[in-house]
Design a protein around this motif. Structure first.
Motif, PDB file in Angstrom:
ATOM      1  N   PHE A  82       0.829  -1.203   0.000  1.00  0.00           N
ATOM      2  CA  PHE A  82       0.000   0.000   0.000  1.00  0.00           C
ATOM      3  C   PHE A  82       0.867   1.259   0.000  1.00  0.00           C
ATOM      4  CE2 PHE A  82      -1.881   3.357   2.675  1.00  0.00           C
ATOM      5  CZ  PHE A  82      -2.989   3.692   1.908  1.00  0.00           C
ATOM      6  N   ALA A  83       1.840   1.294   0.899  1.00  0.00           N
ATOM      7  CA  ALA A  83       2.709   2.464   1.013  1.00  0.00           C
ATOM      8  C   ALA A  83       3.512   2.680  -0.270  1.00  0.00           C
ATOM      9  CB  ALA A  83       3.652   2.303   2.207  1.00  0.00           C
ATOM     10  N   TYR A  84       4.016   1.591  -0.838  1.00  0.00           N
ATOM     11  CA  TYR A  84       4.819   1.707  -2.059  1.00  0.00           C
ATOM     12  C   TYR A  84       3.977   2.240  -3.216  1.00  0.00           C
ATOM     13  CZ  TYR A  84       8.037   0.492  -5.836  1.00  0.00           C
ATOM     14  OH  TYR A  84       8.879   0.539  -6.926  1.00  0.00           O
ATOM     15  N   GLN A  85       2.782   1.691  -3.374  1.00  0.00           N
ATOM     16  CA  GLN A  85       1.920   2.148  -4.466  1.00  0.00           C
ATOM     17  C   GLN A  85       1.603   3.626  -4.347  1.00  0.00           C
ATOM     18  OE1 GLN A  85      -1.563  -0.230  -5.495  1.00  0.00           O
ATOM     19  NE2 GLN A  85      -0.603  -2.039  -4.607  1.00  0.00           N
ATOM     20  N   ARG A  86       1.249   4.059  -3.153  1.00  0.00           N
ATOM     21  CA  ARG A  86       0.907   5.471  -2.984  1.00  0.00           C
ATOM     22  C   ARG A  86       2.130   6.359  -3.174  1.00  0.00           C
ATOM     23  NH1 ARG A  86      -2.193   5.053  -5.355  1.00  0.00           N
ATOM     24  NH2 ARG A  86      -2.662   7.248  -5.125  1.00  0.00           N
ATOM     25  N   ALA A  87       3.281   5.903  -2.689  1.00  0.00           N
ATOM     26  CA  ALA A  87       4.503   6.709  -2.811  1.00  0.00           C
ATOM     27  C   ALA A  87       4.894   6.910  -4.269  1.00  0.00           C
ATOM     28  CB  ALA A  87       5.641   6.057  -2.033  1.00  0.00           C
ATOM     29  N   ILE A  88       4.850   5.844  -5.074  1.00  0.00           N
ATOM     30  CA  ILE A  88       5.307   5.995  -6.458  1.00  0.00           C
ATOM     31  C   ILE A  88       4.342   6.825  -7.293  1.00  0.00           C
ATOM     32  CG2 ILE A  88       6.579   3.828  -6.379  1.00  0.00           C
ATOM     33  CD1 ILE A  88       4.402   2.580  -8.147  1.00  0.00           C
ATOM     34  N   HIS A  89       3.076   6.876  -6.888  1.00  0.00           N
ATOM     35  CA  HIS A  89       2.126   7.679  -7.640  1.00  0.00           C
ATOM     36  C   HIS A  89       2.154   9.153  -7.246  1.00  0.00           C
ATOM     37  CE1 HIS A  89       0.299   3.687  -8.546  1.00  0.00           C
ATOM     38  NE2 HIS A  89       0.018   4.286  -9.681  1.00  0.00           N
ATOM     39  N   ILE A  90       2.592   9.419  -6.023  1.00  0.00           N
ATOM     40  CA  ILE A  90       2.607  10.798  -5.538  1.00  0.00           C
ATOM     41  C   ILE A  90       3.965  11.470  -5.708  1.00  0.00           C
ATOM     42  CG2 ILE A  90       2.494  12.229  -3.444  1.00  0.00           C
ATOM     43  CD1 ILE A  90      -0.229  11.575  -4.310  1.00  0.00           C
ATOM     44  N   TYR A  91       5.025  10.824  -5.218  1.00  0.00           N
ATOM     45  CA  TYR A  91       6.281  11.530  -5.024  1.00  0.00           C
ATOM     46  C   TYR A  91       7.145  11.783  -6.261  1.00  0.00           C
ATOM     47  CZ  TYR A  91       5.832  11.783   0.035  1.00  0.00           C
ATOM     48  OH  TYR A  91       5.423  12.090   1.298  1.00  0.00           O
ATOM     49  N   PRO A  92       7.369  10.839  -7.159  1.00  0.00           N
ATOM     50  CA  PRO A  92       8.336  11.110  -8.233  1.00  0.00           C
ATOM     51  C   PRO A  92       8.038  12.372  -9.044  1.00  0.00           C
ATOM     52  CG  PRO A  92       7.843   8.776  -8.146  1.00  0.00           C
ATOM     53  CD  PRO A  92       6.892   9.439  -7.206  1.00  0.00           C
ATOM     54  N   MET A  93       6.810  12.521  -9.518  1.00  0.00           N
ATOM     55  CA  MET A  93       6.473  13.704 -10.314  1.00  0.00           C
ATOM     56  C   MET A  93       6.422  14.956  -9.446  1.00  0.00           C
ATOM     57  SD  MET A  93       6.420  12.620 -13.369  1.00  0.00           S
ATOM     58  CE  MET A  93       7.678  11.456 -12.819  1.00  0.00           C
TER      59      MET A  93
END
Length: 368
Positions: A82-93
């Motif tokens: 859950f944490a990984y999915q949300r992090a990759i969708h929010i943080y990189p861009m």
């Protein structure tokens, strides 16, 4: 919301709605730039209610997260995913945009003079930690609130009963603080903002859709959309009596009203789509997919383009309305291009990296 790319995409209508919400926010912010640099209210300012896009995003976040992770509640082992999915969708861009803006403001202090950006403030914004004062990227206020929601939802995965109790107390605290403020700090402003009730609305709507308990979804969807339209028209009507940045009907009333409209519209659209097997043209889903990039870049791009168009060598050749239309077209086109060229490939690589790691050891599998 979600603002960022949703974790489920079978609701094509909601995906397109993300694009419309991001466009409304873009139109809203761009209007302020043209009042400043062209000295006119473009088209009579029909988009001053465009902030309603934020309320749509908040409810959509609750809807998508619950839809994707309801089965993970009570399964602590799913927390990492859950944490990984949300992090990759929010943080990189987000890091890409905020990092470039912060670097520019620190390298050329005049660019961030009005915001008083310092290295310390930039770092807090980069980490999405609430603070006082103007943010490097102003719309990031919504992302800070979304991160609080993710933390609350994560507790549901770990300890469902405690998580639900905390969630209920959180929502109650929001209502109490709105009626009679008892907490004043940067974090309280983020955690107890009335807009956060949209997350609960979205989760309730998702539960009803999953149980197939939405009655007359087409009628409800049209009712919710009509509510949005009525709000936008009402705010447009009062444009000459209330300053651009001041809420027409009061901030709490406006946010709650649009949250309720979104709470009706989103689950109804989802249920309607499920029962009707819609076919949404691909270019509309691409537009919806680019919503997060549009959300992130609209303010800085609008700021640059409006200054170019307001240059004395260019301004006499354009009306404010034409310049505004050019500005919006450039911003949307750039967002779509960045989505296709940067965001999608990055997300694909990050998802693949996760998929190619074994759950037990985290070692990359052969052939990755």
């Amino acid at each position: 919301m979600t603002i960022a790319q949703p974790v489920v995409s079978r609701f094509a209508g909601l995906e397109f709605g993300r694009g419309i919400a991001a466009l409304l926010i873009t139109l809203f912010y761009a209007t302020g730039f043209y009042e400043k640099y062209f000295g006119v209210s473009v088209f009579g300012n029909p988009f001053r209610g465009g902030h309603a896009g934020f309320e749509y995003f908040f409810v959509l976040a609750g809807f998508f997260i619950y839809t994707a992770h309801a089965s993970d509640i009570g399964r602590p082992g799913r927390l990492g995913s859950f944490a990984y999915q949300r992090a990759i969708h929010i943080y990189p861009m987000y890091w890409l945009v905020v990092g470039l803006l912060a670097a520019a403001m620190l390298a050329v202090p005049s660019l961030g003079a009005e915001k008083g950006i310092t290295p310390g403030k930039a770092l807090l914004d980069f980490l999405m930690i609430p603070r006082d004062g103007a943010l490097v990227l102003p719309p990031a206020w919504a992302l800070q609130r979304e991160m609080v929601f993710y933390l609350a939802f994560a507790l549901l995965l770990l300890v469902p009963r405690l998580g639900m109790a905390v969630f209920v107390v959180w929502q109650a605290a929001i209502l109490f603080n709105t009626a009679s403020p008892f907490a004043e700090s940067a974090f309280a402003e983020v955690a107890l903002d009335i807009t956060n009730i949209g997350f609960a609305f979205g989760m309730i709507g998702a539960h009803l859709v999953m149980k197939d308990r939405i009655p007359a979804p087409r009628l409800l969807a049209l009712l919710g959309l009509a509510g949005f339209a009525a709000g936008l028209i009402a705010e447009w009507y009062y444009v000459d009596t209330v300053p651009m940045r001041a809420p027409v009907f009061g901030e709490t009333i406006e946010k709650t009203y649009y949250n309720v409209c979104a709470a009706i519209t989103i689950p109804a659209l989802a249920a309607w789509e499920q029962r009707s097997a819609w076919r949404i043209p691909r270019f509309l889903t691409v537009f919806g997919g680019a919503a997060y990039m549009l959300f992130l870049i609209n303010q800085p791009v609008n700021s640059v383009v409006v200054k170019l168009l307001a240059n004395p060598a260019v301004k006499p050749m354009l009306t404010a309305e034409i310049a505004y239309s050019i500005n919006i077209a450039i911003t949307v086109a750039l967002a779509v291009a960045l989505h296709l060229i940067v965001e999608k490939p990055v997300l694909s690589r990050l998802r693949a990296a996760k998929a190619n790691r074994t759950p037990s050891t985290g070692v990359v599998r052969a052939g990755a």
